[in-house]
Design an enzyme around this catalytic site. Sequence first.
Site, PDB file in Angstrom:
ATOM      1  N   LYS A 237      48.676  90.825  31.779  1.00  0.00           N
ATOM      2  CA  LYS A 237      49.145  89.556  32.359  1.00  0.00           C
ATOM      3  C   LYS A 237      50.432  89.695  33.182  1.00  0.00           C
ATOM      4  O   LYS A 237      50.608  88.991  34.176  1.00  0.00           O
ATOM      5  CB  LYS A 237      49.350  88.507  31.261  1.00  0.00           C
ATOM      6  CG  LYS A 237      48.045  88.021  30.627  1.00  0.00           C
ATOM      7  CD  LYS A 237      48.325  86.904  29.622  1.00  0.00           C
ATOM      8  CE  LYS A 237      47.046  86.456  28.941  1.00  0.00           C
ATOM      9  NZ  LYS A 237      47.261  85.274  28.092  1.00  0.00           N
TER      10      LYS A 237
ATOM     11  N   ASP B 149      47.480  78.797  30.601  1.00  0.00           N
ATOM     12  CA  ASP B 149      47.690  78.644  29.150  1.00  0.00           C
ATOM     13  C   ASP B 149      48.512  77.392  28.845  1.00  0.00           C
ATOM     14  O   ASP B 149      48.273  76.699  27.852  1.00  0.00           O
ATOM     15  CB  ASP B 149      48.421  79.869  28.578  1.00  0.00           C
ATOM     16  CG  ASP B 149      47.500  81.065  28.448  1.00  0.00           C
ATOM     17  OD1 ASP B 149      46.272  80.875  28.361  1.00  0.00           O
ATOM     18  OD2 ASP B 149      48.007  82.204  28.436  1.00  0.00           O
TER      19      ASP B 149
ATOM     20  N   ALA C 142      57.926  83.435  19.105  1.00  0.00           N
ATOM     21  CA  ALA C 142      58.644  83.512  20.384  1.00  0.00           C
ATOM     22  C   ALA C 142      58.015  84.538  21.321  1.00  0.00           C
ATOM     23  O   ALA C 142      58.686  85.103  22.177  1.00  0.00           O
ATOM     24  CB  ALA C 142      60.111  83.852  20.122  1.00  0.00           C
ATOM     25  N   GLY C 143      56.705  84.785  21.173  1.00  0.00           N
ATOM     26  CA  GLY C 143      56.013  85.733  22.045  1.00  0.00           C
ATOM     27  C   GLY C 143      55.461  85.036  23.281  1.00  0.00           C
ATOM     28  O   GLY C 143      55.893  83.939  23.663  1.00  0.00           O
TER      29      GLY C 143
ATOM     30  N   ASN D 229      61.918  82.060  14.989  1.00  0.00           N
ATOM     31  CA  ASN D 229      61.211  83.344  15.046  1.00  0.00           C
ATOM     32  C   ASN D 229      61.791  84.338  14.054  1.00  0.00           C
ATOM     33  O   ASN D 229      62.981  84.293  13.743  1.00  0.00           O
ATOM     34  CB  ASN D 229      61.286  83.920  16.469  1.00  0.00           C
ATOM     35  CG  ASN D 229      60.280  85.011  16.700  1.00  0.00           C
ATOM     36  OD1 ASN D 229      59.111  84.869  16.294  1.00  0.00           O
ATOM     37  ND2 ASN D 229      60.678  86.102  17.311  1.00  0.00           N
TER      38      ASN D 229
ATOM     39  N   ARG E 240      64.798  87.083  19.988  1.00  0.00           N
ATOM     40  CA  ARG E 240      63.678  86.759  20.878  1.00  0.00           C
ATOM     41  C   ARG E 240      63.567  85.243  21.083  1.00  0.00           C
ATOM     42  O   ARG E 240      63.242  84.774  22.166  1.00  0.00           O
ATOM     43  CB  ARG E 240      62.386  87.269  20.237  1.00  0.00           C
ATOM     44  CG  ARG E 240      61.694  88.302  21.068  1.00  0.00           C
ATOM     45  CD  ARG E 240      60.410  88.717  20.415  1.00  0.00           C
ATOM     46  NE  ARG E 240      59.373  88.862  21.413  1.00  0.00           N
ATOM     47  CZ  ARG E 240      58.091  89.001  21.140  1.00  0.00           C
ATOM     48  NH1 ARG E 240      57.690  89.009  19.884  1.00  0.00           N
ATOM     49  NH2 ARG E 240      57.213  89.127  22.096  1.00  0.00           N
TER      50      ARG E 240
ATOM     51  N   TYR F 184      42.732  80.874  16.077  1.00  0.00           N
ATOM     52  CA  TYR F 184      41.426  80.221  15.888  1.00  0.00           C
ATOM     53  C   TYR F 184      40.465  81.073  15.065  1.00  0.00           C
ATOM     54  O   TYR F 184      39.293  80.716  14.900  1.00  0.00           O
ATOM     55  CB  TYR F 184      40.790  79.832  17.233  1.00  0.00           C
ATOM     56  CG  TYR F 184      40.607  80.970  18.191  1.00  0.00           C
ATOM     57  CD1 TYR F 184      41.541  81.205  19.186  1.00  0.00           C
ATOM     58  CD2 TYR F 184      39.504  81.818  18.102  1.00  0.00           C
ATOM     59  CE1 TYR F 184      41.401  82.245  20.074  1.00  0.00           C
ATOM     60  CE2 TYR F 184      39.347  82.866  18.990  1.00  0.00           C
ATOM     61  CZ  TYR F 184      40.300  83.070  19.970  1.00  0.00           C
ATOM     62  OH  TYR F 184      40.149  84.117  20.853  1.00  0.00           O
TER      63      TYR F 184
ATOM     64  N   GLY G 224      43.203  76.098  17.054  1.00  0.00           N
ATOM     65  CA  GLY G 224      43.522  76.942  18.203  1.00  0.00           C
ATOM     66  C   GLY G 224      42.402  77.117  19.214  1.00  0.00           C
ATOM     67  O   GLY G 224      42.636  77.634  20.313  1.00  0.00           O
TER      68      GLY G 224
HETATM   69  P1  ATR Z   1      51.557  86.604  21.707  1.00  0.00           P
HETATM   70  O1  ATR Z   1      51.617  87.052  23.126  1.00  0.00           O
HETATM   71  O2  ATR Z   1      50.188  86.354  21.181  1.00  0.00           O
HETATM   72  O3  ATR Z   1      52.489  85.472  21.418  1.00  0.00           O
HETATM   73  P2  ATR Z   1      53.458  88.541  20.637  1.00  0.00           P
HETATM   74  O4  ATR Z   1      54.240  88.487  21.886  1.00  0.00           O
HETATM   75  O5  ATR Z   1      53.169  89.856  19.992  1.00  0.00           O
HETATM   76  O6  ATR Z   1      52.008  87.883  20.838  1.00  0.00           O
HETATM   77  O7  ATR Z   1      54.145  87.553  19.572  1.00  0.00           O
HETATM   78  C1  ATR Z   1      53.753  87.489  18.242  1.00  0.00           C
HETATM   79  C2  ATR Z   1      54.617  86.486  17.500  1.00  0.00           C
HETATM   80  O8  ATR Z   1      54.231  86.492  16.119  1.00  0.00           O
HETATM   81  C3  ATR Z   1      56.107  86.813  17.536  1.00  0.00           C
HETATM   82  O9  ATR Z   1      56.831  85.609  17.477  1.00  0.00           O
HETATM   83  C4  ATR Z   1      56.276  87.617  16.239  1.00  0.00           C
HETATM   84  O10 ATR Z   1      57.579  87.606  15.728  1.00  0.00           O
HETATM   85  P3  ATR Z   1      58.672  88.729  16.231  1.00  0.00           P
HETATM   86  O11 ATR Z   1      59.091  88.325  17.610  1.00  0.00           O
HETATM   87  O12 ATR Z   1      59.764  88.606  15.236  1.00  0.00           O
HETATM   88  O13 ATR Z   1      57.942  90.043  16.205  1.00  0.00           O
HETATM   89  C5  ATR Z   1      55.368  86.829  15.328  1.00  0.00           C
HETATM   90  N1  ATR Z   1      54.940  87.632  14.169  1.00  0.00           N
HETATM   91  C6  ATR Z   1      53.995  88.586  14.145  1.00  0.00           C
HETATM   92  N2  ATR Z   1      53.894  89.111  12.894  1.00  0.00           N
HETATM   93  C7  ATR Z   1      54.802  88.452  12.130  1.00  0.00           C
HETATM   94  C8  ATR Z   1      55.192  88.535  10.760  1.00  0.00           C
HETATM   95  N3  ATR Z   1      54.595  89.401   9.914  1.00  0.00           N
HETATM   96  N4  ATR Z   1      56.153  87.705  10.307  1.00  0.00           N
HETATM   97  C9  ATR Z   1      56.750  86.822  11.154  1.00  0.00           C
HETATM   98  N5  ATR Z   1      56.436  86.702  12.462  1.00  0.00           N
HETATM   99  C10 ATR Z   1      55.475  87.508  12.951  1.00  0.00           C
END
Ligand code: ATR
Length: 297
Positions: free
Chosen positions: A75, A112, A139-140, A162, A167, A233, A254
């Site tokens: 992306k 999105d 926050a991803g 987050n 982040r 989802y 979702g």
């Molecule tokens: P996407 O593009 O789908 O949003 P991503 O950028 O990998 O995917 O973001 C995943 C999100 O899930 C992030 O907010 C991540 O938290 P961190 O920024 O702290 O990594 C969160 N996440 C994933 N696994 C987690 C866990 N075990 N506990 C808490 N937050 C989690």
Amino acid sequence: MTGPAEAGDGPVAGVIGTPIAHSLSPVIHGYWLEMAGLPGRYVKREIPVESFAADFRRLLTIEGWVGMNVTVPHKEAAFAACDRLDDAARRLGAVNTVIRHEDGVIEGRNTDLYGFRASLEASPDWPQVRTGTAFVLGAGGAARAVVAALQDVGFADIQIVNRNPARAEALARDLMDGTWGGLSARARDGLEQSLGDCDLLVNTTSLGMEGQPPLDIDLRRLPETTLVADIVYRPLETGLLATARARGNPVVDGLGMLLHQAVPGFQAWFKPPVAPTVDAELRRRVLDAAGIEDTAR
Ligand code: ATR
């Protein structure tokens, strides 16, 4: 083997990514093509990171695709490769929908944001939701689209929580537009105590997804009128949604975001006389194809 597109059997569009085998986009667009009785095809293509730039141009020129969806991990690369970007793509720094215009210009959009907003607005409970305070978990990339959608909807106060607080702070800073201050990062500590003020709670993390740990949050203080949304989802009813539903909260799953984000691309590529609809049959087909049990009632 795909020949040059538009050779009498209609426009060709597709989705690119890696891995791509499980993409549900062909089911969505295939359904709408069938419903509208339009000629055209929507395919999926595995594109490795190494050859992205060359493959992207080749598909849109030599292979004649009218456009494409772009998924993980391309992306951001697509954002850089397009000739022109829409506002949402610029705000999010990522492109998920590409359109080749008749003059050859390649436009990148991000649908999105639209998809999440449309999935909220399609909920029968949406008109009762107060656009006061929203809590966004995560926050991803997905959180970025959700927060931008909530800004557009007009939430007065959006708080991002987050695991990695830096982040969340970076996301709030990026999307803050100067004239509008209701966006902040907040600590996970004390979240439960603040839920009394929450009008909308959205999970954008992968927690609660099949194979991932559950999302651990105590909803006791959440008002029963608060809308709870999850962008996960798989399963359709996550632990978060099941808990919220059991205590009487309205919920949005979702799948809606996935289906609604596909609408603008379909319209641009296949030019249907009326906009495609996200209906119960589409949901059923996508859930069937994905092997997801339909737990919605
Ligand atoms: P996407 O593009 O789908 O949003 P991503 O950028 O990998 O995917 O973001 C995943 C999100 O899930 C992030 O907010 C991540 O938290 P961190 O920024 O702290 O990594 C969160 N996440 C994933 N696994 C987690 C866990 N075990 N506990 C808490 N937050 C989690």
